[in-house]
Design an enzyme around this catalytic site. Structure first.
Site, PDB file in Angstrom:
ATOM      1  N   ARG A 105      -1.652  10.126  11.060  1.00 54.64           N
ATOM      2  CA  ARG A 105      -2.411   8.917  11.387  1.00 54.64           C
ATOM      3  C   ARG A 105      -3.650   9.297  12.200  1.00 54.64           C
ATOM      4  NH1 ARG A 105       0.062   3.780  12.315  1.00 54.64           N
ATOM      5  NH2 ARG A 105      -1.583   2.189  12.303  1.00 54.64           N
ATOM      6  N   ARG A 153       5.392  -2.403  17.324  1.00 53.46           N
ATOM      7  CA  ARG A 153       6.177  -2.219  16.106  1.00 53.46           C
ATOM      8  C   ARG A 153       6.852  -3.558  15.807  1.00 53.46           C
ATOM      9  NH1 ARG A 153       7.864   2.552  14.085  1.00 53.46           N
ATOM     10  NH2 ARG A 153       7.694   3.596  16.113  1.00 53.46           N
ATOM     11  N   PHE A 194      -6.954   2.196   5.761  1.00 52.86           N
ATOM     12  CA  PHE A 194      -6.214   0.969   5.442  1.00 52.86           C
ATOM     13  C   PHE A 194      -6.459  -0.176   6.412  1.00 52.86           C
ATOM     14  CE2 PHE A 194      -3.088   4.115   7.122  1.00 52.86           C
ATOM     15  CZ  PHE A 194      -2.902   3.586   8.376  1.00 52.86           C
ATOM     16  N   GLU A 225       0.843  -1.199   0.000  1.00 49.95           N
ATOM     17  CA  GLU A 225       0.000   0.000   0.000  1.00 49.95           C
ATOM     18  C   GLU A 225       0.873   1.241   0.000  1.00 49.95           C
ATOM     19  OE1 GLU A 225      -3.457  -2.134   2.777  1.00 49.95           O
ATOM     20  OE2 GLU A 225      -2.237  -0.495   3.589  1.00 49.95           O
ATOM     21  N   LYS A 269       2.538   4.531   1.280  1.00 53.03           N
ATOM     22  CA  LYS A 269       2.845   5.122   2.590  1.00 53.03           C
ATOM     23  C   LYS A 269       2.684   6.630   2.449  1.00 53.03           C
ATOM     24  CE  LYS A 269       6.070   5.354   6.409  1.00 53.03           C
ATOM     25  NZ  LYS A 269       5.547   6.694   6.761  1.00 53.03           N
ATOM     26  N   GLU A 324      -4.926   7.358   7.501  1.00 51.69           N
ATOM     27  CA  GLU A 324      -4.016   8.500   7.472  1.00 51.69           C
ATOM     28  C   GLU A 324      -4.659   9.595   6.630  1.00 51.69           C
ATOM     29  OE1 GLU A 324       0.721   9.331   7.361  1.00 51.69           O
ATOM     30  OE2 GLU A 324      -0.259   7.517   8.075  1.00 51.69           O
ATOM     31  N   ARG A 354      -2.736  10.131  16.418  1.00 48.39           N
ATOM     32  CA  ARG A 354      -1.802   9.051  16.753  1.00 48.39           C
ATOM     33  C   ARG A 354      -1.540   8.989  18.249  1.00 48.39           C
ATOM     34  NH1 ARG A 354       3.394   7.678  13.214  1.00 48.39           N
ATOM     35  NH2 ARG A 354       4.569   6.369  14.644  1.00 48.39           N
ATOM     36  N   LYS A 384       7.853  -0.626   6.483  1.00 52.14           N
ATOM     37  CA  LYS A 384       7.809   0.568   5.630  1.00 52.14           C
ATOM     38  C   LYS A 384       9.041   0.617   4.733  1.00 52.14           C
ATOM     39  CE  LYS A 384       9.259   3.234   9.702  1.00 52.14           C
ATOM     40  NZ  LYS A 384       8.855   4.288  10.644  1.00 52.14           N
TER      41      LYS A 384
END
EC number: 6.5.1.1
Length: 547
Positions: free
Chosen positions: A251, A405, A334, A244, A246, A295, A266, A411
């Site tokens: 966010r 994470r 997303f 997808e 970025k 986002e 975020r 990314k």
């Protein structure tokens, strides 16, 4: 629980370096607490009296503390400031001052954990022109009844500078040990509820209570995060991946239930009133009873604008309609976390994506599914040509892990050596910068500590330096010659040419040619880079040079 017992426990934990001993002591205490005290304890031992999603803020800076402590100890405000500057630690300085106070407090009461929480809730609800004076009065009231040691930890909580060596990981394991439950279930429940206080109460009820937690609209959870990586590295997993764009935006989480809509940043701050245009678009595009992740980007002339444009909108409180008319904001969806009374985070990503495309009439981000490196690289360049940051690669079988994470989202963007670092100090400038800060001390996270790694003096405009000077005034907790030290709050994105080993900083590393890029107002301290990140980058760089 008597608050003095809490303070004595904090003092004891600060002196312990062993993780297992810390967990054992915490578990023993947690198992003995009443149902009423248990959630208060688990929040306060982390230095966070309110869950992140609650929207409650204390808003107590050093200046309010100086005034309250001066009143309680019978000293001049300047004496209090001088003591805090010399001692360096605000909690320790207040402990000293309370032990030497020149006047006796009348009508003092024995403080309990519930008393402190009630005072903190009272402070968080104060708004308007008189709120600062009202906050000072509440702080005076609790400090007047506090012993020196209690004053130490009350101060640390008020300033949100509470570092006793207890993080969420330690507390998770202590809760599991106290109530004989699986720590993985404690972790799972905290991902869903985002509140260790509530999770501890559930853990006391048993594992089934932890398994039964569910997302609830208007109770935002931390957003899943991505690590940096390579296309080839992700494809080694063997299956086709979802690719997808970025986006260079901000966010958000969007919640809708019973025709009420709320949007969160975020950092889980509500931004509904600042983004009425985006909220209206999503309200029209989405059904009721839903939570989605996305986002938002600013667009002008068909091209995306820098994400600072969106952040300025997030912060805006006045003239919102005019700002909405000036620049177009486009949401990009997303992921979907909840729909029609069903929590979806445990479903594989491919299934969540299918549900999202079925229920959202617009704004779902484009996606390529491929295991062909050449095809993915072409899609990556399409994203760059369109003005986006790069692409995200997502494993199709992955669950949504709030606040993590991990390896499931990666990314891919152009190589740039940057770190997100916490601003912990500054030095006064010289020449034309003599009336502002000229350089800033930057630190990385090392467990619950902040370890200096660099100073930065380049990359700032004059306007940025003035803004930073004004913004950081209330965060000063200590002065030492030309240096000032801050209650940590801001995160800088810093560019650099190289990471070097250095004896000049506690962490053992330093940045070569650091330069300021921007303030990451969308990130909190937990999202700053760690000492481990720095060491890994150093090893990777020098390994590649030696091959």
């Amino acid at each position: 629980m008597i608050f003095l017992e809490f303070a004595e426990l904090c003092s004891r934990l600060e002196k312990i370096s062993g993780r297992l001993e810390t967990i054992s002591i915490l578990a023993e205490t947690i198992s003995s607490l009443s149902d009423d005290d248990l959630p208060h304890f688990c929040r306060l031992i982390l230095g966070k009296p309110f869950p992140e999603w609650s929207g409650k803020k204390l808003g107590v800076g050093p200046n309010l503390l100086y005034e309250a402590v001066a009143y309680v100890t019978g000293r001049k405000r300047e004496e209090v400031i001088d003591r805090l500057s010399r001692v360096g630690d605000a909690g320790a300085a207040v402990e000293e001052l309370l032990s030497q106070k020149s006047q006796t407090s009348f009508f003092t009461v024995e403080l309990t954990l519930a008393d402190i929480m009630a005072a903190l809730i009272e402070i968080s609800g104060m708004e308007g022109g008189r709120s600062q004076k009202e906050k000072v009065r509440v702080i005076q009231r609790i400090l007047s009844s506090a012993s020196p040691l209690e004053g130490h930890y009350i101060t640390a909580i008020l300033l949100e500078d509470f570092r006793i060596g207890v993080g969420e990981g330690n507390l998770r394991d202590a809760i599991a040990q106290a109530f004989s439950v699986d720590p993985n279930l404690v972790e799972y429940a905290n991902q869903v509820r985002n509140d260790m206080g509530e999770v501890a109460v559930l853990a006391r009820k048993g594992e089934e209570a932890l398994r039964s937690v569910r997302l609830v609209p208007f109770h935002p959870v931390r957003m899943m995060l991505a690590r940096q990586g390579t296309i080839s590295g992700v494809l080694k997993e063997g299956d086709p991946v979802a690719v997808e764009f970025k986006y260079d935006g901000a966010r958000f989480q969007f919640h809708k239930q019973n025709k009420t809509c709320r949007m969160y940043s975020r950092r889980l701050e509500e931004v509904t009133n600042a983004m009425p245009d985006v909220v209206a678009l999503l309200d029209e595009a989405l059904p009721d009873d839903i939570i989605v992740d996305g986002e938002v980007i600013a667009v002008q002339g068909g091209h995306p604008m820098p994400f600072q444009t969106v952040l300025r909108r997030f912060r805006r409180k006045h003239n919102v309609a005019e700002a909405a008319d000036a620049i177009t904001m486009i949401p990009n969806l997303f992921d979907i976390l909840y729909y029609n009374q069903e929590m979806l985070i445990d479903l594989p990503f491919r299934e969540r994506r299918n549900i999202l495309t079925q229920v959202a009439s617009r704004y779902v981000t484009p996606q390529l599914v491929s295991d062909d490196e050449t095809e993915i690289e072409a899609y990556y360049h399409t994203a760059l040509d369109a003005g986006h940051e790069g692409v995200m690669l997502k494993l199709q079988g992955s669950r949504y892990t709030p606040g993590v994470r991990g390896k499931d989202w990666v990314k891919i963007k152009p190589e740039a050596d940057t770190l997100d670092l916490v601003v912990t100090g500054a030095e006064w400038g010289e020449g034309k910068r003599a009336h502002v800060f000229g350089s800033f001390l930057l630190s990385v996270r090392d467990d619950d500590r902040l370890v200096p790694i660099s100073r930065v003096a380049t990359g700032f405009s004059d306007e940025q330096l003035i803004w930073l000077f004004d913004t950081l005034q209330d965060d000063i907790i200590r002065k030492d010659g030309k240096m000032v030290y801050f209650e940590p709050r801001l995160v800088f994105e810093i560019g650099y040419s190289e990471i070097q080993k250095s004896p000049n900083y506690e962490g053992g590393y330093a940045l070569r040619f650091p330069r300021f890029i921007e303030v990451r107002e969308d990130k909190d301290l937990k999202e700053a880079n760690t000492a481990e990140d720095v060491e890994e980058r150093y090893i990777q760089t020098h390994s590649s040079l030696n091959t």
